[in-house]
Design an enzyme around this catalytic site. Sequence first.
Site, PDB file in Angstrom:
ATOM      1  N   GLY A  56       0.800  -1.223   0.000  1.00  0.00           N
ATOM      2  CA  GLY A  56       0.000   0.000   0.000  1.00  0.00           C
ATOM      3  C   GLY A  56       0.828   1.266   0.000  1.00  0.00           C
ATOM      4  N   ASN A  57       2.070   1.203   0.523  1.00  0.00           N
ATOM      5  CA  ASN A  57       2.919   2.393   0.548  1.00  0.00           C
ATOM      6  C   ASN A  57       3.308   2.840  -0.852  1.00  0.00           C
ATOM      7  OD1 ASN A  57       4.490  -0.103   0.579  1.00  0.00           O
ATOM      8  ND2 ASN A  57       6.303   1.198   0.653  1.00  0.00           N
ATOM      9  N   LYS A  98     -12.648 -10.082   8.429  1.00  0.00           N
ATOM     10  CA  LYS A  98     -11.736  -9.114   7.824  1.00  0.00           C
ATOM     11  C   LYS A  98     -12.362  -7.723   7.845  1.00  0.00           C
ATOM     12  CE  LYS A  98      -8.315  -7.522   5.265  1.00  0.00           C
ATOM     13  NZ  LYS A  98      -6.938  -7.399   5.798  1.00  0.00           N
ATOM     14  N   LYS A 137      -4.027 -10.208  -0.562  1.00  0.00           N
ATOM     15  CA  LYS A 137      -3.312  -9.875  -1.805  1.00  0.00           C
ATOM     16  C   LYS A 137      -1.986 -10.610  -1.922  1.00  0.00           C
ATOM     17  CE  LYS A 137      -0.871  -5.755  -0.093  1.00  0.00           C
ATOM     18  NZ  LYS A 137      -0.960  -6.172   1.322  1.00  0.00           N
ATOM     19  N   LYS A 169       2.866 -11.977   4.195  1.00  0.00           N
ATOM     20  CA  LYS A 169       3.974 -11.872   3.242  1.00  0.00           C
ATOM     21  C   LYS A 169       4.915 -13.070   3.379  1.00  0.00           C
ATOM     22  CE  LYS A 169       3.763  -6.833   3.076  1.00  0.00           C
ATOM     23  NZ  LYS A 169       2.391  -6.836   3.593  1.00  0.00           N
TER      24      LYS A 169
END
Length: 304
Positions: free
Chosen positions: A11-12, A120, A203, A265
């Site tokens: 997102g950054n 979520k 994602k 991740k």
Amino acid sequence: MGERLLIALGGNAMTAPDGSAAPGHQRAAVEEAMRHVRTLLDAGHRVILTHGNGPQVGNLLLKNQLAAAVVPPVPLDWCGAQTQATIGTLIMNALGPRAATVVTRTLVGPDDPAFTDPVKPIGRYFTEQEARRFEKLGQTWRSFGQGWRRVVASPEPLEILDADAVITLMDAGFTVVAAGGGGVPVVRQADGALTGVEAVIDKDLAAALLGRAVHANVFIIATNVSHAMIGYGGPAPRPIGRISVPELRVLHAAGHFAGGSMGPKVEAALRFVAAGGERAVITSLPEIAAALDGDVGTQVEKGL
């Protein structure tokens, strides 16, 4: 010919440093992110890009909620598709004419247990009174102390349905943007028809699935830190450099990586390599070229 790389942008890479998702800030952030991606393209590598879309979907949900009495809210899968196209357009504009975006669907199971217990959180905080109003539209809301937020299912991604289109475009020389935000979640009905569902797909896990589907050699997860760390936030954090899949699995199982940030991740990196990928890398966006050379970042390799 260089390697086939899948780069997952956090997102950054899509917002200003303070998290602002104003259009101008998003455009500037994407242009800066593509400056780093272009170094890999210039080196002869073939690149597939995927990205997060949390702030963008949050903005669409807020518009839905504020205008609910005027126009019918659109379903969450539509929001995902819209943000894939919007962010994809920004990336294509930043990269030039040999870039393409595939609005990508991700298959999930209709019987996934996540649908029976949606947890979520998405969108902004609202008052309980406002949350109860949205519940009448069929949504699920829960209290989080600071206020009420909508919660949805986050089912396991099973298949990237549009991977063949991505491969065709790559083989034609395009840099392809695909599976943004985890892809548009769809289920397959008994008659074979596909239907969108109210869900959010992680994602990073979808990116790992995409990477193997399009035969990427290396999966680079670009985030806001140089390495995954043991003891992050504690008095003596230790960066993880080269590490094998079994070693990283032990650390992951021991709870070293937070579920809402580094955990997915790490899990995505493990899945990619375990499924046949050569290497997965977790590092910061400005360091992706150095990380590809093995000089920085958490390097997850099967054969260590």
